[in-house]
Design a protein around this motif. Structure first.
Motif, mmCIF file in Angstrom:
data_model
loop_
_atom_site.group_PDB
_atom_site.id
_atom_site.type_symbol
_atom_site.label_atom_id
_atom_site.label_comp_id
_atom_site.label_asym_id
_atom_site.label_seq_id
_atom_site.Cartn_x
_atom_site.Cartn_y
_atom_site.Cartn_z
ATOM 1 N N TYR A 453 -33.294 -27.980 13.046
ATOM 2 C CA TYR A 453 -34.222 -28.286 14.385
ATOM 3 C C TYR A 453 -35.138 -27.296 14.351
ATOM 4 O O TYR A 453 -35.323 -26.136 14.575
ATOM 5 C CB TYR A 453 -33.314 -28.119 15.519
ATOM 6 C CG TYR A 453 -34.028 -28.787 16.732
ATOM 7 C CD1 TYR A 453 -34.423 -30.103 16.973
ATOM 8 C CD2 TYR A 453 -34.631 -27.682 17.505
ATOM 9 C CE1 TYR A 453 -35.170 -30.406 18.156
ATOM 10 C CE2 TYR A 453 -35.454 -28.180 18.772
ATOM 11 C CZ TYR A 453 -35.566 -29.452 18.808
ATOM 12 O OH TYR A 453 -36.362 -30.218 20.021
ATOM 13 N N SER A 454 -36.434 -27.909 13.869
ATOM 14 C CA SER A 454 -37.521 -26.857 13.611
ATOM 15 C C SER A 454 -38.590 -26.546 15.153
ATOM 16 O O SER A 454 -39.384 -25.698 14.902
ATOM 17 C CB SER A 454 -38.507 -27.716 12.834
ATOM 18 O OG SER A 454 -38.903 -28.893 13.181
ATOM 19 N N ASN A 455 -38.215 -27.357 16.150
ATOM 20 C CA ASN A 455 -39.066 -27.306 17.124
ATOM 21 C C ASN A 455 -38.615 -25.828 18.098
ATOM 22 O O ASN A 455 -37.609 -25.730 17.913
ATOM 23 C CB ASN A 455 -38.992 -28.563 18.252
ATOM 24 C CG ASN A 455 -39.706 -29.614 17.592
ATOM 25 O OD1 ASN A 455 -40.335 -29.558 16.706
ATOM 26 N ND2 ASN A 455 -39.424 -30.878 18.351
ATOM 27 N N GLN A 456 -39.571 -25.249 18.385
ATOM 28 C CA GLN A 456 -39.402 -24.005 19.033
ATOM 29 C C GLN A 456 -39.254 -24.290 20.676
ATOM 30 O O GLN A 456 -40.311 -23.819 21.343
ATOM 31 C CB GLN A 456 -40.295 -22.683 18.863
ATOM 32 C CG GLN A 456 -40.097 -22.314 17.371
ATOM 33 C CD GLN A 456 -38.610 -21.926 16.917
ATOM 34 O OE1 GLN A 456 -38.092 -21.107 17.511
ATOM 35 N NE2 GLN A 456 -38.164 -22.595 15.768
ATOM 36 N N ASP A 457 -38.281 -25.071 21.235
ATOM 37 C CA ASP A 457 -38.623 -25.569 22.575
ATOM 38 C C ASP A 457 -37.087 -25.027 23.256
ATOM 39 O O ASP A 457 -36.428 -24.330 22.515
ATOM 40 C CB ASP A 457 -38.824 -26.752 22.870
ATOM 41 C CG ASP A 457 -37.950 -27.835 22.237
ATOM 42 O OD1 ASP A 457 -36.767 -27.329 21.663
ATOM 43 O OD2 ASP A 457 -38.231 -29.044 21.783
ATOM 44 N N ALA A 460 -34.015 -25.497 21.134
ATOM 45 C CA ALA A 460 -33.551 -24.925 19.922
ATOM 46 C C ALA A 460 -32.570 -24.005 19.861
ATOM 47 O O ALA A 460 -31.569 -23.738 19.246
ATOM 48 C CB ALA A 460 -34.994 -23.865 19.543
ATOM 49 N N ASN A 461 -32.261 -23.395 21.407
ATOM 50 C CA ASN A 461 -31.003 -22.465 21.415
ATOM 51 C C ASN A 461 -29.756 -23.475 21.594
ATOM 52 O O ASN A 461 -28.690 -23.067 21.151
ATOM 53 C CB ASN A 461 -31.149 -22.031 22.874
ATOM 54 C CG ASN A 461 -32.301 -20.946 22.875
ATOM 55 O OD1 ASN A 461 -32.496 -20.167 21.959
ATOM 56 N ND2 ASN A 461 -32.886 -20.804 24.268
ATOM 57 N N VAL A 462 -29.927 -24.798 21.959
ATOM 58 C CA VAL A 462 -28.709 -25.722 21.919
ATOM 59 C C VAL A 462 -28.396 -25.795 20.429
ATOM 60 O O VAL A 462 -27.285 -25.893 20.200
ATOM 61 C CB VAL A 462 -29.259 -27.100 22.728
ATOM 62 C CG1 VAL A 462 -27.953 -27.991 22.575
ATOM 63 C CG2 VAL A 462 -29.542 -26.777 24.149
ATOM 64 N N PHE A 463 -29.336 -26.227 19.624
ATOM 65 C CA PHE A 463 -29.102 -26.461 18.172
ATOM 66 C C PHE A 463 -28.378 -25.054 17.642
ATOM 67 O O PHE A 463 -27.589 -24.933 16.654
ATOM 68 C CB PHE A 463 -30.434 -26.680 17.469
ATOM 69 C CG PHE A 463 -30.784 -28.328 17.692
ATOM 70 C CD1 PHE A 463 -29.873 -29.369 17.027
ATOM 71 C CD2 PHE A 463 -31.314 -28.891 18.647
ATOM 72 C CE1 PHE A 463 -30.434 -30.456 16.988
ATOM 73 C CE2 PHE A 463 -31.380 -30.235 18.937
ATOM 74 C CZ PHE A 463 -31.007 -31.046 18.124
#
Length: 536
Positions: A453-457, A460-463
């Motif tokens: 998961y490349s998005n930094q939103d 991202a912590n969930v992934f």
């Protein structure tokens, strides 16, 4: 219920509520502002028309005073008085039959009053003979009685000698100031002159047909009125037999200090129509589509005609009938082409307005239409008071806002659609990472692998947490498999050891073969174990 649907419903609720609250507040503020501005305009228009009404009557009164002071007018009223005395003394009874026929024929035709063929019987001898002479002269000349100046035949009473000297002057005066008529009364209360030469010409106001009428009120006031004064007399029926309403401005005529007569201007209803409508220019005057200024007398009747009747008689009759107007009143309006002195308000309501201070209120008008009204009173020369109301239909007060209401609704709906679209888009953006995670997990079957998961939103912590969990879970699964394998192989030979005699009597234990579980358990490759000496 899905998260996306909840977001859409929440957005719909919040946006709709905010739009309704903002729209209601905006409408009320806008309507209040418009009503306040419109109210102020109505007040100013009413005050303006009240002043115009007073100014016009005062100007008429001043011009009346000028004429009343003229020598020619004083001489004329004195001469007319003497002529009427001569008539009264010299008219033989037996010569009246022809005069009665002439007068009855004329008035029954002129007034379209076929049922009343005895008008002449109500006139005194002097009035009957004078009017008969005028009507016969007009018939010979094929003209209107007003145009009769002198008789071609003999003038036995000297009346027309005086008439020819004063008529052109007073007729021009009447036209210049747009009067219905100009009349002269002598000191005995006899109507000795009339520009129009109407039914009242020759009448004695103390007795007979015209006693107790508005003309009588004028005469009674004039007898004690000081010089250089004038007074307006409000509308009243011409006589008991003729309900035509008349009003006058009167000034006494004095010769030195002696009262010798009265000069009157007969004021028409159309004059007040023009003044109160600013010459029928309601829109130009700021009264928009339904606004008007209406005067009401103490009897509750209108003193000018309705704007609606002027612009749309059919619609007025329809609304007047719906408001309770009776058939006789409707027929009278249609026959006279005016609502003045026919339509009106309840007498008590008008009297309340006359007793009260100026006010601004929302209420029903003479057609029971809800209206915004600026209410006041105007005092006319001589003490006559009328209630003056500047009004417009209440719906027109908020007209500018109502005109754009559909536009506001369309804009609001467009804004709502855009808001729901944005809510749908952001709801989709919000649930997309979760759907992506769900699809990846489903595609892995029972295995747990790291998901990129490349998005930094926020997701991202969930992934990252999921990947750590998957890694730990895989490690635990591996260890579990090893332990299970060990347990399954505990009953099997772990090592095969060859015992070899050594030097000095020692024995060697050489591993010749091993079980896979054994070297995996101790973490040493099989080649390193085979051949190892495990002797002590």
């Amino acid at each position: 219920m899905t998260i996306r649907l909840r977001i859409l419903l929440f957005t719909l609720l919040i946006v709709t509520g905010a739009m309704i609250a903002a729209g209601t507040m905006g409408y009320k503020i806008g309507a209040s502002t418009l009503q306040s501005g419109h109210s102020e305009r109505l007040i100013q228009i009413r005050l303006n028309r009240a002043q115009a009404l007073k100014t016009d009557l005062e100007n008429l009164g001043n011009n009346l005073l000028v004429a009343a002071e003229m020598v020619r007018v004083r001489d004329a009223v004195s001469a007319f008085h003497e002529s009427f005395k001569k008539m009264g003394q010299n008219i033989p009874e037996k010569s009246l039959a022809n005069d009665i026929q002439v007068v009855n024929s004329y008035y029954s035709a002129a007034m379209d009053n076929k049922s009343d063929t005895h008008i002449a019987d109500r006139l005194n001898k002097s009035a009957l003979v004078l009017q008969s002479m005028i009507l016969q002269e007009a018939g010979r000349n094929e003209s209107n009685p007003r145009n009769v100046i002198a008789l071609k035949n003999a003038d036995p009473y000297g009346y027309f000698k005086t008439h020819s000297e004063i008529h052109t002057f007073l007729s021009d005066y009447s036209d210049r100031f747009q009067m219905d008529d100009v009349l002269l009364l002598d000191k005995d209360g006899v109507v000795v002159y009339s520009v129009q030469k109407g039914l009242e010409l020759g009448a004695n106001l103390d007795t007979g047909f015209f006693s107790g009428t508005r003309l009588t009120d004028v005469y009674r006031w004039s007898q004690s009125a000081p010089p250089q004064t004038f007074r307006f007399f409000d509308f009243a029926p011409l006589s008991s037999g003729f309900p035509e309403y008349v009003s006058y401005i009167a000034a006494p005529i004095y010769d030195q200090k002696s009262y010798i007569g009265t000069l009157l201007f007969k004021v028409s209803l159309s004059r007040f129509d023009q003044i109160l409508s600013d010459n029928y220019q309601w829109k130009k005057f700021g009264l928009r589509e339904t606004g008007e200024v209406v005067a009401f007398g103490p009897d509750g009747l209108m003193r000018n005609s309705s704007r609606l009747y002027h612009e749309n008689p059919g619609e007025f009759i329809k609304q007047f009938s719906s408001a309770g107007g009776r058939d006789p009143s409707i027929k009278s309006i249609q026959s006279k082409s005016t609502t003045a002195l026919i339509a009106g308000l309840p007498v008590e309501k008008v009297r309340h307005y006359l007793r009260s201070e100026d006010s601004l209120e929302t209420g029903t008008d003479y057609l029971n239409a809800v209206s915004l009204m600026s209410i006041g009173k105007v005092q006319l020369p001589g003490g006559v008071e009328w209630a003056l109301i500047a009004k417009s239909n209440f719906n027109e007060t908020t007209g500018p806002i109502n005109h754009y209401l559909v536009v506001f609704v369309v804009i609001g709906l467009l804004f709502l659609v855009i808001s729901l679209g944005l809510a749908f888009f952001f709801g989709k953006q919000l649930t997309q990472p979760l759907n992506y995670l769900h699809r990846k997990v489903q595609s892995q079957g029972g295995a747990f692998q790291a998901i990129n998961y490349s998005n930094q939103d926020e997701f991202a912590n969930v992934f990252n947490d999921y990947n750590s969990l998957a890694q730990n879970l895989n490690q635990e699964k591996l260890e579990k498999a090893v332990l299970e394998d060990v347990i399954l192989n505990l009953g099997k030979v772990m090592f095969m050891v060859e015992i070899i005699p050594g030097y000095e009597g020692n024995l060697k234990a050489i591993i010749r073969k091993t079980n896979r579980i054994a070297y995996e358990l101790i973490g040493t490759p099989e080649v390193s174990i085979i051949g190892s000496d495990i002797s002590l």
